[in-house]
Motif scaffolding. Sequence first.
Motif, short mmCIF file in Angstrom:
data_model
loop_
_atom_site.label_atom_id
_atom_site.label_comp_id
_atom_site.label_asym_id
_atom_site.label_seq_id
_atom_site.Cartn_x
_atom_site.Cartn_y
_atom_site.Cartn_z
N TYR A 58 32.29 -28.77 -0.72
CA TYR A 58 31.91 -29.78 -0.96
C TYR A 58 33.71 -29.45 -1.39
N ALA A 59 33.91 -30.96 -2.00
CA ALA A 59 35.26 -31.20 -2.70
C ALA A 59 34.58 -31.23 -3.87
N GLU A 60 36.07 -30.75 -5.16
CA GLU A 60 35.38 -30.75 -6.69
C GLU A 60 34.92 -32.06 -7.10
N PHE A 61 35.31 -33.20 -6.37
CA PHE A 61 34.83 -34.95 -6.79
C PHE A 61 33.32 -34.82 -6.35
N ALA A 62 33.07 -34.23 -5.18
CA ALA A 62 31.73 -34.53 -4.71
C ALA A 62 30.30 -33.27 -4.84
N LYS A 63 30.39 -32.49 -5.61
CA LYS A 63 29.70 -31.67 -6.03
C LYS A 63 29.15 -32.22 -7.31
N GLY A 64 27.84 -31.67 -7.28
CA GLY A 64 26.55 -32.50 -8.03
C GLY A 64 26.07 -34.00 -7.36
N ARG A 65 26.96 -34.61 -7.14
CA ARG A 65 26.81 -35.90 -6.56
C ARG A 65 26.56 -36.17 -5.03
N ILE A 68 25.17 -32.73 2.27
CA ILE A 68 25.48 -33.57 3.52
C ILE A 68 24.22 -32.43 4.06
N SER A 69 23.41 -33.07 4.78
CA SER A 69 22.38 -32.25 5.37
C SER A 69 22.65 -33.00 7.07
N THR A 70 21.42 -32.22 7.89
CA THR A 70 21.81 -32.06 9.53
C THR A 70 20.29 -32.35 9.71
N ASN A 71 20.48 -33.49 11.00
CA ASN A 71 18.99 -33.13 11.98
C ASN A 71 19.64 -32.75 12.88
N ASN A 72 19.46 -31.38 13.43
CA ASN A 72 19.73 -31.31 14.89
C ASN A 72 18.78 -31.94 16.68
N ALA A 73 17.53 -32.38 15.55
CA ALA A 73 16.77 -32.88 17.05
C ALA A 73 17.38 -34.31 17.06
N LYS A 74 18.36 -35.16 16.50
CA LYS A 74 18.67 -35.88 16.02
C LYS A 74 19.94 -35.67 16.10
N ASN A 75 21.25 -34.61 16.45
CA ASN A 75 22.81 -34.56 16.41
C ASN A 75 23.07 -35.16 15.68
N THR A 76 22.54 -35.11 14.64
CA THR A 76 23.33 -35.89 12.93
C THR A 76 23.47 -35.71 11.98
N MET A 77 24.48 -35.79 11.22
CA MET A 77 24.80 -35.24 10.33
C MET A 77 25.21 -36.48 9.08
N TYR A 78 24.87 -36.22 8.11
CA TYR A 78 24.12 -36.89 7.32
C TYR A 78 25.11 -37.02 5.44
N LEU A 79 25.42 -37.85 4.85
CA LEU A 79 26.68 -37.24 3.33
C LEU A 79 25.77 -38.29 2.88
N GLN A 80 24.92 -37.87 1.67
CA GLN A 80 23.83 -38.85 1.10
C GLN A 80 25.05 -38.82 -0.31
N MET A 81 25.13 -39.37 -0.62
CA MET A 81 26.16 -40.35 -2.20
C MET A 81 25.66 -40.34 -3.51
N ASN A 82 25.28 -40.05 -4.52
CA ASN A 82 24.40 -40.54 -5.80
C ASN A 82 25.73 -40.41 -6.79
N SER A 83 25.61 -41.29 -8.02
CA SER A 83 26.12 -41.40 -8.84
C SER A 83 27.43 -42.05 -8.43
N LEU A 84 27.48 -42.54 -7.61
CA LEU A 84 28.41 -43.58 -7.09
C LEU A 84 30.01 -44.22 -8.39
N THR A 85 31.37 -44.15 -8.31
CA THR A 85 31.67 -45.20 -9.13
C THR A 85 33.27 -45.00 -7.90
#
Length: 121
Positions: A58-65, A68-85
């Motif tokens: 992760y980039a420094e600004f992304a760490k802790g917030r 990234i996860s994946t669902n291999n069965a769906k061939n899909t990658m996710y980006l969960q973003m919390n505490s957005l500014t």
Amino acid sequence: VQLQASGGGLVQAGGSLRLSCAASGRTFSGYTMGWFRQTPGRDREFVGGFSRGGDTTYAEFAKGRFTISTNNAKNTMYLQMNSLTREDTAVYYCAASSLRRSSWAYEYEYWGQGTLVTVSS
């Protein structure tokens, strides 16, 4: 491999959003996958990704917030973003690289169309 990013939208500061990147044509497990973001007048910025070797970075600004996860069965990658500014407002892209690992946009050959994330105060 074809990539399609989705999930962007308008969210209030402090809120959360989950982006999706659906891959087709080939399984993304054979690629280094990354999330990037771009604002007008600036280069695409690495957000995070996972390498072909399985490492997630992760980039420094992304760490802790951001997560990234994946669902291999769906061939899909996710980006969960919390505490957005407001500084997270950007067009977010997913991308795939044939290299074993990379955080440089120019080393990614395949790109999704981008999805806009707008964070309001």
